[in-house]
Design a protein around this motif. Structure first.
Motif, PDB file in Angstrom:
ATOM      1  N   GLY A 255       0.812  -1.211   0.000  1.00 37.44           N
ATOM      2  CA  GLY A 255       0.000   0.000   0.000  1.00 37.44           C
ATOM      3  C   GLY A 255       0.847   1.263   0.000  1.00 37.44           C
ATOM      4  O   GLY A 255       0.507   2.259  -0.649  1.00 37.44           O
ATOM      5  N   LEU A 256       1.969   1.230   0.702  1.00 31.81           N
ATOM      6  CA  LEU A 256       2.857   2.397   0.747  1.00 31.81           C
ATOM      7  C   LEU A 256       3.536   2.654  -0.592  1.00 31.81           C
ATOM      8  O   LEU A 256       3.860   3.792  -0.924  1.00 31.81           O
ATOM      9  CB  LEU A 256       3.919   2.208   1.839  1.00 31.81           C
ATOM     10  CG  LEU A 256       3.407   2.129   3.280  1.00 31.81           C
ATOM     11  CD1 LEU A 256       4.557   1.875   4.238  1.00 31.81           C
ATOM     12  CD2 LEU A 256       2.660   3.394   3.669  1.00 31.81           C
TER      13      LEU A 256
ATOM     14  N   SER B 120       3.677  11.018   4.296  1.00 29.88           N
ATOM     15  CA  SER B 120       4.105  11.761   3.106  1.00 29.88           C
ATOM     16  C   SER B 120       3.107  11.629   1.959  1.00 29.88           C
ATOM     17  O   SER B 120       3.122  12.456   1.035  1.00 29.88           O
ATOM     18  CB  SER B 120       5.484  11.267   2.643  1.00 29.88           C
ATOM     19  OG  SER B 120       5.394   9.952   2.093  1.00 29.88           O
ATOM     20  N   GLY B 121       2.258  10.606   2.007  1.00 30.53           N
ATOM     21  CA  GLY B 121       1.281  10.421   0.944  1.00 30.53           C
ATOM     22  C   GLY B 121      -0.082  10.996   1.252  1.00 30.53           C
ATOM     23  O   GLY B 121      -0.993  10.930   0.410  1.00 30.53           O
ATOM     24  N   LEU B 122      -0.257  11.554   2.446  1.00 27.94           N
ATOM     25  CA  LEU B 122      -1.549  12.117   2.848  1.00 27.94           C
ATOM     26  C   LEU B 122      -1.475  13.639   2.844  1.00 27.94           C
ATOM     27  O   LEU B 122      -0.629  14.230   3.512  1.00 27.94           O
ATOM     28  CB  LEU B 122      -1.930  11.614   4.247  1.00 27.94           C
ATOM     29  CG  LEU B 122      -2.169  10.107   4.384  1.00 27.94           C
ATOM     30  CD1 LEU B 122      -2.325   9.732   5.848  1.00 27.94           C
ATOM     31  CD2 LEU B 122      -3.386   9.667   3.592  1.00 27.94           C
ATOM     32  N   ASN B 123      -2.366  14.262   2.093  1.00 26.53           N
ATOM     33  CA  ASN B 123      -2.433  15.724   2.023  1.00 26.53           C
ATOM     34  C   ASN B 123      -3.835  16.143   2.468  1.00 26.53           C
ATOM     35  O   ASN B 123      -4.775  16.178   1.667  1.00 26.53           O
ATOM     36  CB  ASN B 123      -2.145  16.225   0.615  1.00 26.53           C
ATOM     37  CG  ASN B 123      -2.059  17.740   0.535  1.00 26.53           C
ATOM     38  OD1 ASN B 123      -2.316  18.437   1.519  1.00 26.53           O
ATOM     39  ND2 ASN B 123      -1.692  18.258  -0.622  1.00 26.53           N
ATOM     40  N   PHE B 124      -3.978  16.440   3.766  1.00 24.50           N
ATOM     41  CA  PHE B 124      -5.297  16.732   4.315  1.00 24.50           C
ATOM     42  C   PHE B 124      -5.835  18.091   3.860  1.00 24.50           C
ATOM     43  O   PHE B 124      -7.007  18.389   4.055  1.00 24.50           O
ATOM     44  CB  PHE B 124      -5.257  16.668   5.847  1.00 24.50           C
ATOM     45  CG  PHE B 124      -5.035  15.281   6.378  1.00 24.50           C
ATOM     46  CD1 PHE B 124      -6.080  14.377   6.447  1.00 24.50           C
ATOM     47  CD2 PHE B 124      -3.770  14.871   6.787  1.00 24.50           C
ATOM     48  CE1 PHE B 124      -5.884  13.096   6.932  1.00 24.50           C
ATOM     49  CE2 PHE B 124      -3.560  13.590   7.272  1.00 24.50           C
ATOM     50  CZ  PHE B 124      -4.619  12.691   7.347  1.00 24.50           C
ATOM     51  N   GLN B 125      -4.984  18.922   3.243  1.00 26.73           N
ATOM     52  CA  GLN B 125      -5.458  20.206   2.740  1.00 26.73           C
ATOM     53  C   GLN B 125      -6.400  20.035   1.551  1.00 26.73           C
ATOM     54  O   GLN B 125      -7.196  20.922   1.244  1.00 26.73           O
ATOM     55  CB  GLN B 125      -4.267  21.080   2.345  1.00 26.73           C
ATOM     56  CG  GLN B 125      -3.396  21.487   3.528  1.00 26.73           C
ATOM     57  CD  GLN B 125      -2.212  22.334   3.115  1.00 26.73           C
ATOM     58  OE1 GLN B 125      -1.915  22.477   1.927  1.00 26.73           O
ATOM     59  NE2 GLN B 125      -1.522  22.900   4.095  1.00 26.73           N
ATOM     60  N   GLN B 126      -6.297  18.900   0.876  1.00 23.65           N
ATOM     61  CA  GLN B 126      -7.159  18.614  -0.264  1.00 23.65           C
ATOM     62  C   GLN B 126      -8.279  17.648   0.116  1.00 23.65           C
ATOM     63  O   GLN B 126      -8.812  16.942  -0.730  1.00 23.65           O
ATOM     64  CB  GLN B 126      -6.331  18.033  -1.407  1.00 23.65           C
ATOM     65  CG  GLN B 126      -5.212  18.935  -1.889  1.00 23.65           C
ATOM     66  CD  GLN B 126      -4.360  18.279  -2.957  1.00 23.65           C
ATOM     67  OE1 GLN B 126      -4.576  17.140  -3.337  1.00 23.65           O
ATOM     68  NE2 GLN B 126      -3.369  19.020  -3.460  1.00 23.65           N
ATOM     69  N   PHE B 127      -8.631  17.615   1.401  1.00 28.02           N
ATOM     70  CA  PHE B 127      -9.610  16.638   1.878  1.00 28.02           C
ATOM     71  C   PHE B 127     -10.964  16.854   1.217  1.00 28.02           C
ATOM     72  O   PHE B 127     -11.496  17.971   1.176  1.00 28.02           O
ATOM     73  CB  PHE B 127      -9.749  16.738   3.401  1.00 28.02           C
ATOM     74  CG  PHE B 127     -10.674  15.692   3.975  1.00 28.02           C
ATOM     75  CD1 PHE B 127     -10.209  14.421   4.218  1.00 28.02           C
ATOM     76  CD2 PHE B 127     -11.997  15.981   4.239  1.00 28.02           C
ATOM     77  CE1 PHE B 127     -11.041  13.444   4.754  1.00 28.02           C
ATOM     78  CE2 PHE B 127     -12.842  15.021   4.774  1.00 28.02           C
ATOM     79  CZ  PHE B 127     -12.366  13.750   5.025  1.00 28.02           C
ATOM     80  N   SER B 128     -11.520  15.782   0.685  1.00 24.16           N
ATOM     81  CA  SER B 128     -12.845  15.773   0.072  1.00 24.16           C
ATOM     82  C   SER B 128     -13.303  14.318   0.004  1.00 24.16           C
ATOM     83  O   SER B 128     -12.550  13.395   0.315  1.00 24.16           O
ATOM     84  CB  SER B 128     -12.815  16.398  -1.323  1.00 24.16           C
ATOM     85  OG  SER B 128     -12.004  15.615  -2.189  1.00 24.16           O
ATOM     86  N   TRP B 129     -14.552  14.127  -0.417  1.00 18.42           N
ATOM     87  CA  TRP B 129     -15.060  12.759  -0.526  1.00 18.42           C
ATOM     88  C   TRP B 129     -14.272  11.974  -1.572  1.00 18.42           C
ATOM     89  O   TRP B 129     -13.952  10.807  -1.379  1.00 18.42           O
ATOM     90  CB  TRP B 129     -16.542  12.779  -0.873  1.00 18.42           C
ATOM     91  CG  TRP B 129     -17.128  11.404  -1.037  1.00 18.42           C
ATOM     92  CD1 TRP B 129     -17.585  10.839  -2.181  1.00 18.42           C
ATOM     93  CD2 TRP B 129     -17.288  10.401  -0.021  1.00 18.42           C
ATOM     94  NE1 TRP B 129     -18.025   9.564  -1.958  1.00 18.42           N
ATOM     95  CE2 TRP B 129     -17.852   9.268  -0.626  1.00 18.42           C
ATOM     96  CE3 TRP B 129     -17.008  10.381   1.351  1.00 18.42           C
ATOM     97  CZ2 TRP B 129     -18.154   8.121   0.093  1.00 18.42           C
ATOM     98  CZ3 TRP B 129     -17.294   9.227   2.059  1.00 18.42           C
ATOM     99  CH2 TRP B 129     -17.861   8.113   1.434  1.00 18.42           C
TER     100      TRP B 129
END
Length: 267
Positions: free
Chosen positions: A27-28, A165-174
């Motif tokens: 997954g990584l 490093s693979g998670l960008n919560f600033q672009q959080f959406s469904w």
């Protein structure tokens, strides 16, 4: 004494450990993490080191899981010291030390040994029976168990940084959640496993530095050779000696030699 323990059951736990290790690793690499970006750029050193560390942790897991933890044999009390080495004797001639017989398997138990109901064996310097390892942790495999915890913690901390490093919560959406659900679940799982591994490693290093075991620490009031002993821990010889005995001694120890002579008739 055979090096490997009978495999028996426990393959569900071993399969789960292997599946989780390689599933999270895959997954990584399949999401937009640092590892994936490094592969795309042709920089293969860190991905190779990460996979090697995961492989090392899996191998250590199986070694600890399948290794003989130090089963007490029926005829150990009849064996003489190998090659004339009196220090290697499992049952030294210590005055007034009374070694009891196990009520389950009827073998003569050395000091600090305990019968494990799950394994149906008495184990030298019994620490605990680990359901995730599906084996007892005893005198023979305890050092490798601590090493496995250290390597596993290193893998988890590195995986935690990679998953983040693979998670960008600033672009959080469904749509973002659907696209990164597996990576997000992996991140949460890694956090839980990291906390567990960190607590386990810290607790075992503390116990090792004191030359005590999980069983002795939790059940001192029920263990005859401890509850009747005037010394808090008759096996403690200082942090450095304890660590050296634990990690460097390549044989079973005769713990009866360290037990106070004036208390020996209570063993």
């Amino acid at each position: 004494m055979p090096l490997w323990a009978p495999a028996g059951g426990g393959w569900a736990a071993r399969a789960a450990q292997t599946g989780l290790s390689w599933g999270v690793t895959a997954g990584l690499f399949l999401h937009g993490t640092d590892l994936q970006r490094q592969i795309e750029q042709g920089d293969l050193l860190q991905p190779f080191l990460f996979i090697s560390l995961v492989l090392c942790s899996v191998i250590l897991y199986f070694v600890v899981s399948l290794m003989n933890p130090g089963y007490v044999e029926d005829n150990e009390d009849e064996k003489g010291p190998p090659d004339g080495d009196q220090k290697a004797t499992l049952f030294p001639q210590v005055p007034n030390v009374r070694l009891r017989r196990c009520g389950y398997c009827m073998v003569k138990q050395p000091l600090r040994a305990k019968h494990c109901q799950a394994c149906q064996h008495c184990v030298h310097r019994f620490d605990h029976h680990c359901p995730w390892i599906e084996n007892c942790i005893g005198e023979r495999n305890h050092p490798l168990f601590v090493l496995y915890l250290g390597v596993q913690l290193g893998v988890l901390l590195w995986a935690l940084q990679v998953a983040w490093s693979g998670l960008n919560f600033q672009q959080f959406s469904w749509a973002w959640l659907q696209r990164n659900l597996v990576l997000l679940l992996s991140f949460l799982l890694i956090i839980v496993c990291t906390v567990v591994a960190m607590l386990l490693l810290a607790s075992h290093l503390y116990l090792v530095s004191c030359n005590t075991t999980t069983w002795e620490f939790m059940s001192r009031h029920r263990i005859s050779y401890l509850k009747h002993c005037k010394v808090e821990n008759p096996f403690d010889q200082g942090v450095f000696v304890n660590l050296w005995r634990f990690f460097c001694a390549c044989r079973l120890m005769a713990w009866e030699k360290l037990y106070p002579t004036e208390e020996s008739d209570l063993v």
